[in-house]
Write an enzyme that holds these catalytic residues in place. Structure first.
Site, PDB file in Angstrom:
ATOM      1  N   LYS A  54       0.844  -1.200   0.000  1.00 34.44           N
ATOM      2  CA  LYS A  54       0.000   0.000   0.000  1.00 34.44           C
ATOM      3  C   LYS A  54       0.878   1.249   0.000  1.00 34.44           C
ATOM      4  O   LYS A  54       0.619   2.210  -0.726  1.00 34.44           O
ATOM      5  CB  LYS A  54      -0.926  -0.011   1.225  1.00 34.44           C
ATOM      6  CG  LYS A  54      -2.084  -0.986   1.061  1.00 34.44           C
ATOM      7  CD  LYS A  54      -2.848  -1.239   2.343  1.00 34.44           C
ATOM      8  CE  LYS A  54      -3.886  -2.334   2.118  1.00 34.44           C
ATOM      9  NZ  LYS A  54      -4.551  -2.786   3.340  1.00 34.44           N
ATOM     10  N   GLN A  98      -4.447  -1.490   9.520  1.00 33.03           N
ATOM     11  CA  GLN A  98      -4.412  -2.801   8.866  1.00 33.03           C
ATOM     12  C   GLN A  98      -5.067  -3.855   9.773  1.00 33.03           C
ATOM     13  O   GLN A  98      -4.727  -3.983  10.935  1.00 33.03           O
ATOM     14  CB  GLN A  98      -2.947  -3.185   8.564  1.00 33.03           C
ATOM     15  CG  GLN A  98      -2.782  -4.487   7.810  1.00 33.03           C
ATOM     16  CD  GLN A  98      -3.347  -4.429   6.392  1.00 33.03           C
ATOM     17  OE1 GLN A  98      -3.181  -3.432   5.683  1.00 33.03           O
ATOM     18  NE2 GLN A  98      -4.032  -5.484   5.980  1.00 33.03           N
ATOM     19  N   ASP A 121     -10.743   3.580   4.472  1.00 35.05           N
ATOM     20  CA  ASP A 121     -11.142   2.169   4.364  1.00 35.05           C
ATOM     21  C   ASP A 121     -12.666   2.023   4.495  1.00 35.05           C
ATOM     22  O   ASP A 121     -13.206   0.937   4.306  1.00 35.05           O
ATOM     23  CB  ASP A 121     -10.458   1.369   5.487  1.00 35.05           C
ATOM     24  CG  ASP A 121      -9.676   0.191   4.945  1.00 35.05           C
ATOM     25  OD1 ASP A 121      -9.693  -0.009   3.719  1.00 35.05           O
ATOM     26  OD2 ASP A 121      -9.060  -0.529   5.753  1.00 35.05           O
TER      27      ASP A 121
END
Ligand SMILES: NC(=O)c1ccc[n+]([C@@H]2O[C@H](COP(=O)([O-])OP(=O)(O)OC[C@H]3O[C@@H](n4cnc5c(N)ncnc54)[C@H](OP(=O)(O)O)[C@@H]3O)[C@@H](O)[C@H]2O)c1
Length: 294
Positions: A54, A98, A121
């Site tokens: 990422k 994450q 997200d």
């Protein structure tokens, strides 16, 4: 059957190029450079790989990206304090934690401490609510990527029966909402299956479009799929392989070799949904930066 193998790498690269142009324009016009902060707690090897890719993907298209690697001895307050600092940092537009987090941490408390305007997200309770009401600004990256893959491949879900395997907050549930919403990329009839679903094969065989997101290697076999169905494999599973230097290979939730014989279109693993997840995260980060510049 002449099966279409859907190339997620090609589409993700195309989207990344488009975002790269948008990043350049934004910088030229406003001086704003999109900034992404990725927080990783603990040392899960797969999560480490995702976080690195990422960061690299963000930097490759001209964004700023910083990883925050925390040891697994931290508690909720330590992570939340870091998130508060990032919430107040004008150079950071997107914050991603994450997942999965170590089991001693509260995912809900941590995710909900992110400023919803930086929750690229799309997992904050506010953004989940917006998703439900069709007002989303940051659709969760993987479901958003699946929607893009289908649109780009000319596969309409309108009036189709979509069967989703899995009901997680990051994939199964949001994709079921996106597909059943009114409008482009939606208007499907959706069935969601999970670990308590009985006689799952009889349901998967009814699917015009089958989306597998359960984390069980090769779970979906040929006999579970209707002839001509479209199959989207979200699973990323490590299985041991002595022929590989690293000792394992990645496989999806779909038994690819068997299912490709029946499907009209299928995403491979790797090279299907995975690259799209990163591309859509970058798109959400760009959106967050652009909104902040208005
Ligand atoms: N390609 C990408 O970019 C991407 C992104 C995210 C995740 N993934 C991968 O996608 C997979 C799923 O991830 P996730 O985070 O959604 O997983 P998760 O949070 O573990 O959820 C798994 C879901 O599958 C259901 N399930 C488990 N075993 C089942 C079975 N035998 N039959 C029917 N349903 C079953 C579970 O049901 P219950 O709710 O009843 O427990 C749960 O809803 C993993 O392999 C993950 O690595 C890939």
């Amino acid at each position: 059957m002449d099966t279409q193998i859907i190339d997620g790498v090609r589409l993700a690269n195309k989207i990344r190029l488009q975002i790269s142009d948008k990043v350049k324009n934004l910088k030229e016009k406003t001086g704003v450079i999109p900034g992404l902060a990725v927080i990783l707690v603990g040392n899960d090897p797969a999560s480490n790989v995702y976080v690195k890719s990422k960061q690299k993907a963000a930097k490759d298209i001209g964004m700023n990206a910083t990883d925050y690697l925390l040891s697994d001895t931290v508690n909720d307050s330590d992570v939340i304090e870091l998130i508060h600092n990032l919430n107040n940092d004008k150079l950071v537009h997107g914050i991603l934690v994450q997942l999965p987090l170590p089991s001693n941490l509260s995912k809900t408390k941590i995710i909900d401490s992110i400023d919803p305007n930086k929750d690229v997200d799309g997992l904050h309770v506010v953004n989940m609510g917006k998703l439900m009401s069709g007002m989303q600004i940051f659709p969760p990256a993987t479901p958003y990527g699946i929607q893009k893959i289908l649109l780009d491949s000319g596969i309409s879900v309108n009036s189709k029966h979509v069967v989703v395997l899995g009901r997680s907050e990051i994939v199964g549930r949001p994709i079921s909402i996106l597909m059943s919403q009114k409008g482009i990329g939606g208007d499907a009839t959706v069935t969601v299956c999970h670990s308590q679903t009985q006689n799952i094969e009889s349901i998967t065989r009814q699917a015009d479009i089958l989306i597998a997101a359960i984390g069980r290697p090769n779970f979906v076999t040929g006999s579970m799929v209707k002839d001509g169905a479209v199959v989207i494999d979200v699973g990323i599973n490590r299985v041991s392989d002595i022929n590989k230097k690293r000792g394992y290979k990645l496989v999806g939730d779909v038994f690819f070799e068997e299912v490709r014989e029946k499907a009209s279109a299928i995403t491979p693993v790797p090279g299907g949904v995975g690259p799209m997840t990163i591309a859509m995260l970058l798109e959400n980060t760009f959106q967050a930066a652009w909104i902040s510049s208005l």
